[in-house]
Enzyme design. Structure first.
Site, PDB file in Angstrom:
ATOM      1  N   SER A 122      91.900  92.335   9.929  1.00 52.13           N
ATOM      2  CA  SER A 122      91.651  92.770  11.308  1.00 52.13           C
ATOM      3  C   SER A 122      91.865  94.254  11.473  1.00 52.13           C
ATOM      4  O   SER A 122      91.350  94.844  12.409  1.00 52.13           O
ATOM      5  CB  SER A 122      92.603  92.137  12.322  1.00 52.13           C
ATOM      6  OG  SER A 122      93.084  90.935  11.959  1.00 52.13           O
ATOM      7  N   HIS A 143      85.012  89.498   9.967  1.00 51.12           N
ATOM      8  CA  HIS A 143      86.205  89.348  10.802  1.00 51.12           C
ATOM      9  C   HIS A 143      86.051  88.220  11.815  1.00 51.12           C
ATOM     10  O   HIS A 143      85.362  88.361  12.825  1.00 51.12           O
ATOM     11  CB  HIS A 143      86.482  90.683  11.518  1.00 51.12           C
ATOM     12  CG  HIS A 143      87.718  90.675  12.347  1.00 51.12           C
ATOM     13  ND1 HIS A 143      87.799  91.288  13.584  1.00 51.12           N
ATOM     14  CD2 HIS A 143      88.932  90.123  12.131  1.00 51.12           C
ATOM     15  CE1 HIS A 143      89.006  91.114  14.079  1.00 51.12           C
ATOM     16  NE2 HIS A 143      89.713  90.412  13.221  1.00 51.12           N
ATOM     17  N   GLU A 155      82.731  89.600  13.429  1.00 56.89           N
ATOM     18  CA  GLU A 155      82.267  90.969  13.199  1.00 56.89           C
ATOM     19  C   GLU A 155      81.917  91.122  11.711  1.00 56.89           C
ATOM     20  O   GLU A 155      82.717  90.759  10.851  1.00 56.89           O
ATOM     21  CB  GLU A 155      83.359  91.976  13.581  1.00 56.89           C
ATOM     22  CG  GLU A 155      83.636  92.013  15.075  1.00 56.89           C
ATOM     23  CD  GLU A 155      84.758  92.978  15.445  1.00 56.89           C
ATOM     24  OE1 GLU A 155      84.550  93.810  16.352  1.00 56.89           O
ATOM     25  OE2 GLU A 155      85.853  92.899  14.845  1.00 56.89           O
ATOM     26  N   ASN A 194      88.528  95.186  18.940  1.00 53.40           N
ATOM     27  CA  ASN A 194      89.861  95.720  19.186  1.00 53.40           C
ATOM     28  C   ASN A 194      89.842  97.180  19.639  1.00 53.40           C
ATOM     29  O   ASN A 194      90.735  97.615  20.353  1.00 53.40           O
ATOM     30  CB  ASN A 194      90.760  95.517  17.962  1.00 53.40           C
ATOM     31  CG  ASN A 194      91.138  94.042  17.822  1.00 53.40           C
ATOM     32  OD1 ASN A 194      91.265  93.325  18.823  1.00 53.40           O
ATOM     33  ND2 ASN A 194      91.285  93.571  16.597  1.00 53.40           N
TER      34      ASN A 194
HETATM   35  P1  NAD Z   1      98.918  83.883   7.521  1.00 53.77           P
HETATM   36  O1  NAD Z   1     100.170  84.529   7.144  1.00 53.77           O
HETATM   37  O2  NAD Z   1      98.934  82.771   8.505  1.00 53.77           O
HETATM   38  O3  NAD Z   1      98.194  83.329   6.220  1.00 53.77           O
HETATM   39  C1  NAD Z   1      98.046  84.056   5.042  1.00 53.77           C
HETATM   40  C2  NAD Z   1      98.110  83.071   3.878  1.00 53.77           C
HETATM   41  O4  NAD Z   1      97.713  83.749   2.705  1.00 53.77           O
HETATM   42  C3  NAD Z   1      99.502  82.521   3.639  1.00 53.77           C
HETATM   43  O5  NAD Z   1      99.461  81.128   3.596  1.00 53.77           O
HETATM   44  C4  NAD Z   1      99.865  83.113   2.283  1.00 53.77           C
HETATM   45  O6  NAD Z   1     100.679  82.270   1.497  1.00 53.77           O
HETATM   46  C5  NAD Z   1      98.527  83.275   1.638  1.00 53.77           C
HETATM   47  N1  NAD Z   1      98.475  84.204   0.531  1.00 53.77           N
HETATM   48  C6  NAD Z   1      99.329  85.177   0.163  1.00 53.77           C
HETATM   49  N2  NAD Z   1      98.887  85.780  -0.957  1.00 53.77           N
HETATM   50  C7  NAD Z   1      97.715  85.196  -1.304  1.00 53.77           C
HETATM   51  C8  NAD Z   1      96.786  85.372  -2.355  1.00 53.77           C
HETATM   52  N3  NAD Z   1      96.961  86.310  -3.273  1.00 53.77           N
HETATM   53  N4  NAD Z   1      95.704  84.572  -2.402  1.00 53.77           N
HETATM   54  C9  NAD Z   1      95.509  83.629  -1.490  1.00 53.77           C
HETATM   55  N5  NAD Z   1      96.358  83.418  -0.449  1.00 53.77           N
HETATM   56  C10 NAD Z   1      97.450  84.194  -0.363  1.00 53.77           C
HETATM   57  O7  NAD Z   1      97.974  85.060   8.024  1.00 53.77           O
HETATM   58  P2  NAD Z   1      96.654  84.955   8.918  1.00 53.77           P
HETATM   59  O8  NAD Z   1      97.028  85.110  10.342  1.00 53.77           O
HETATM   60  O9  NAD Z   1      95.872  83.789   8.503  1.00 53.77           O
HETATM   61  O10 NAD Z   1      95.892  86.289   8.507  1.00 53.77           O
HETATM   62  C11 NAD Z   1      95.168  86.387   7.310  1.00 53.77           C
HETATM   63  C12 NAD Z   1      94.217  87.554   7.397  1.00 53.77           C
HETATM   64  O11 NAD Z   1      93.358  87.364   8.508  1.00 53.77           O
HETATM   65  C13 NAD Z   1      94.869  88.900   7.602  1.00 53.77           C
HETATM   66  O12 NAD Z   1      94.136  89.880   6.910  1.00 53.77           O
HETATM   67  C14 NAD Z   1      94.742  89.109   9.090  1.00 53.77           C
HETATM   68  O13 NAD Z   1      94.697  90.480   9.453  1.00 53.77           O
HETATM   69  C15 NAD Z   1      93.411  88.478   9.372  1.00 53.77           C
HETATM   70  N6  NAD Z   1      93.216  88.022  10.752  1.00 53.77           N
HETATM   71  C16 NAD Z   1      94.198  87.430  11.448  1.00 53.77           C
HETATM   72  C17 NAD Z   1      93.971  86.992  12.745  1.00 53.77           C
HETATM   73  C18 NAD Z   1      95.037  86.298  13.550  1.00 53.77           C
HETATM   74  O14 NAD Z   1      94.949  86.281  14.763  1.00 53.77           O
HETATM   75  N7  NAD Z   1      96.034  85.719  12.930  1.00 53.77           N
HETATM   76  C19 NAD Z   1      92.715  87.178  13.328  1.00 53.77           C
HETATM   77  C20 NAD Z   1      91.701  87.759  12.577  1.00 53.77           C
HETATM   78  C21 NAD Z   1      91.973  88.193  11.295  1.00 53.77           C
END
Ligand code: NAD
Length: 651
Positions: A122, A143, A155, A194
């Site tokens: 993000s 995204h 996106e 954003n």
């Molecule tokens: P999260 O912490 O809920 O999940 C991330 C997962 O990735 C965890 O389960 C972790 O164990 C795992 N992980 C760690 N290292 C890894 C690897 N090498 N290979 C595979 N998996 C691995 O985080 P999230 O909220 O799901 O966010 C993930 C991504 O999505 C981030 O880049 C974040 O910026 C983006 N994002 C988040 C949101 C939101 O609102 N949460 C919205 C859009 C984008």
């Protein structure tokens, strides 16, 4: 790679986003492997998918059985196994650059050479992430919004080295999973949604910090006067005050004192029980419409528009992409560009210039693009051009509706606000009116209205902002329903889902109504202390008689499609899988029928309803006589004698 070549997808991360992305991709029919680093994380993610699929199935919002969707999902903790044979990888691992670098360099080793490598980041730079890949041209931002199952927007972001083919295939893939993509053509911090959303919180926070407003004033005004789904402070509490704080810090932006205070006090919002509102010892979010006071909403909106103008001027996004992004990604009632065109770009610019002069703050410095538009006289809708061009003559392209005239002369109109269940806003009503008023009726044999998405024809009027309107503004009912009612061609409402309030009134203004069995009709206005205001009371009573019409208006309940058919509210209520065929049969008859006779039939039947029988009969005879002079009558009678289908030309 072409989108048709994509069959297998890997999602890296089974967390919040990863499991949701896996679910939507599998729902669309792709084979997906979900990978996380530990078995328990993979299992948690898989269970969340199971739970969510069951919920969707209960609500009848799943095409396949949950077990069929699950059968398309594999899980693993082994990266090599996950990506060995895939066409697309979506990375959704934690938001750390170093980790993303490791992942993209591993992908260069283990994923097929032509696979598309997408990141769901993000806030990190796509260009920086792609620098870790051997072939950065295949790396792209993809995204999703949280939660992916519900949020329609994705996106598609170009990093510096992303090639067009990669971005275009990613865009097509997003469409193939039933989501709406927008291009973000340059890798700017915050991408589109954003970036534009930033000032919503930021400016309100400055105003509160400077004692120019209170938290409740800001939230009440933005919600009840301007129709945003949440106030800025309410939103800050929900997403976590620290989240926005870190994003601002990393972008090198000055932090409004109120945000700093909350972070220092560790009052971070709902998750800590206290933020701008008190959720533990207090009532939580408790602003009322009256709290709005004289909060300067234009100041906040002008800054969002300015941000949008910067993106457009720098070729990051088109006005349409910005507006779609803000509607679908942030739940805005209207896109900021469309809204700015209504307000007047000169008004926005003046606001920014005044604030810039008064405060000397950079954040008010007007975007070059905004200045240029105003200097060119492109000040918005009234001027015929602003961010958008407005066709005053002839039909244009519209923000909230899609339309096409088929070769058979069917004008297909789709109400396109699925994120609001196609609620009829003032702008959408104006667009319907404009289309029907300006379309060349010679090209049209009949009109079909339907709603976008799978939930509603239209679930009502857009009532956000109702609390603050002046009664005299509302007593003039929109002419749209009359325009539909008077349109000189047969009109048909194709109802699949909710058809409520103003949506019902639009359907009532049509000549015919067809519905799926699962649809529901209703006039719920009474529950708001209102009555139908777009012809509903009058059309219902004429159509259904007093007994049934009063039941609908007084009780405000939903009438299921089957009863609606018994009552004569709809022509047919049919099972979903027969719906398109039935609609087609009706439409074929209307489109192939004699246009002039249909027009006259519609007119005398509509007008005759309100006349005495004598007067009605006179209208009929006049119409009857008139039709005898048409070529269509000659064609109709000749075809009858020759035992063939007539070909009417409307002459
Ligand atoms: P999260 O912490 O809920 O999940 C991330 C997962 O990735 C965890 O389960 C972790 O164990 C795992 N992980 C760690 N290292 C890894 C690897 N090498 N290979 C595979 N998996 C691995 O985080 P999230 O909220 O799901 O966010 C993930 C991504 O999505 C981030 O880049 C974040 O910026 C983006 N994002 C988040 C949101 C939101 O609102 N949460 C919205 C859009 C984008």
């Amino acid at each position: 790679m072409d989108v048709d070549e994509i069959e297998r997808v890997a999602v890296l991360g089974a967390g919040n986003m990863g499991h949701g992305i896996t679910e939507v991709v599998a729902m669309a029919g792709y084979q997906v492997t979900m990978r996380d680093i530990k078995d328990e994380f993979v299992e948690d993610g898989y269970e969340s998918i199971q739970w969510s699929l069951e919920k969707l199935a209960e609500k009848d919002r799943l095409d396949d059985a949950p077990e069929d969707v699950l059968a398309r999902i594999d899980t693993t903790t082994d990266l090599e196994e996950a990506v060995a044979d895939v066409d697309l990888v979506v990375e959704a691992a934690p938001e750390q650059m170093e980790l993303k670098h490791d992942i993209f360099s591993d992908l260069s080793e283990y994923a097929p050479e032509d696979a598309i490598l997408a990141t769901n980041t993000s806030s990190l730079s796509i260009s920086e992430i792609q620098s870790a890949a051997d072939d950065p041209s295949r790396v792209v931002g993809m995204h999703f919004f949280n939660p992916p199952v519900k949020m329609d927007l994705v996106e598609v972001i170009y990093g510096e080295d992303t090639d067009d083919e990669t971005a275009e295939t990613t865009y097509a893939f997003v469409e193939s999973i039933g989501k709406t993509p927008i291009y973000v053509r340059k890798d700017v911090n915050g991408f589109v949604v954003n970036s534009v959303l930033g000032p919503f919180m930021d400016e309100a926070a400055w105003m509160v910090s400077n004692d120019e407003a209170t938290i409740r004033e800001a939230d009440a005004a933005m919600v009840h006067e301007r129709g945003y789904p949440m106030g800025p402070f309410e939103l800050g509490d929900l997403t976590g005050i620290d989240v926005g704080y870190h994003v601002r810090k990393e972008a090198g932006k000055e932090i409004p004192p109120i945000i700093q205070e909350k972070v220092d006090a560790e009052e971070l919002g709902r998750k800590t029980g206290k933020g701008y509102y008190d959720y533990e010892d207090g009532p939580g979010v408790d602003y009322e419409p009256d709290d709005a006071g004289s909060f300067d909403t234009l100041r906040v909106e002008a800054r969002m528009v300015n941000e949008a103008a910067k993106l457009i001027g720098n070729d990051v996004a088109t006005p349409d992409a910005v507006d779609t992004g803000m509607r679908l990604g942030a739940g805005f009632p209207e896109g900021p560009c469309a809204r700015a065109d209504e307000l007047g770009l000169d008004v926005i610019l003046e606001k920014l210039e005044d604030l810039h002069e008064e405060t000397g703050k950079d954040r008010f410095e007007p975007a070059d693009y905004l200045e240029a538009l105003v200097a060119d006289g492109k000040t918005g809708k009234d001027a015929g051009e602003g961010f958008y061009e407005y066709d005053t003559e002839g039909v244009g392209s519209y923000q909230y509706l899609n339309f096409a005239v088929t070769d058979a002369g069917v004008l297909e109109v789709e109400l396109d606000r699925p994120e609001r269940m196609n609620a009829l806003s003032e702008s959408l009503l104006e667009e319907i009116d404009h289309l029907l008023t300006n379309v060349d009726t010679d090209d049209v044999r009949c009109v079909v209205f339907e709603g976008a998405g799978d939930r509603a024809f239209s679930a009502g009027a857009d009532i956000t902002g109702f609390a603050s309107v002046n009664p005299t503004d509302m007593s003039e009912v929109t002419p749209t329903f009359e325009t539909v009612n008077d349109f000189p061609r047969p009109t048909l409402a194709k109802v699949d889902g909710f058809c409520l309030g103003a949506g019902l009134e639009l359907a009532l203004a049509c000549d015919l109504r067809l519905a799926t069995e699962d649809s529901a009709f209703g006039a719920p206005e009474i529950g708001l202390g209102l009555i139908p205001g777009g012809g509903g009371t009058q059309r219902l009573i004429r159509l259904l008689g007093e007994t049934r019409a009063k039941e609908m208006v007084f009780r405000g309940n939903h009438v299921p499609a089957e009863r609606a058919e018994n009552w004569g509210l709809v022509n047919r209520a049919v099972p979903e899988d027969e719906f398109d065929d039935v609609v087609e049969e009706f439409v074929d008859d209307l489109a192939q029928g004699p246009p002039i006779a249909l027009k006259v039939a519609k007119q005398v039947m509509n007008d005759g309803q309100d006349a005495s029988l004598d007067a009605g009969l006179r209208m009929e005879s006049q119409g009857f006589g008139l039709l005898f002079s048409t070529e269509d009558v000659v064609e109709g009678t000749t075809a009858f004698m020759e035992d063939r289908d007539p070909e009417f030309e409307g002459k």
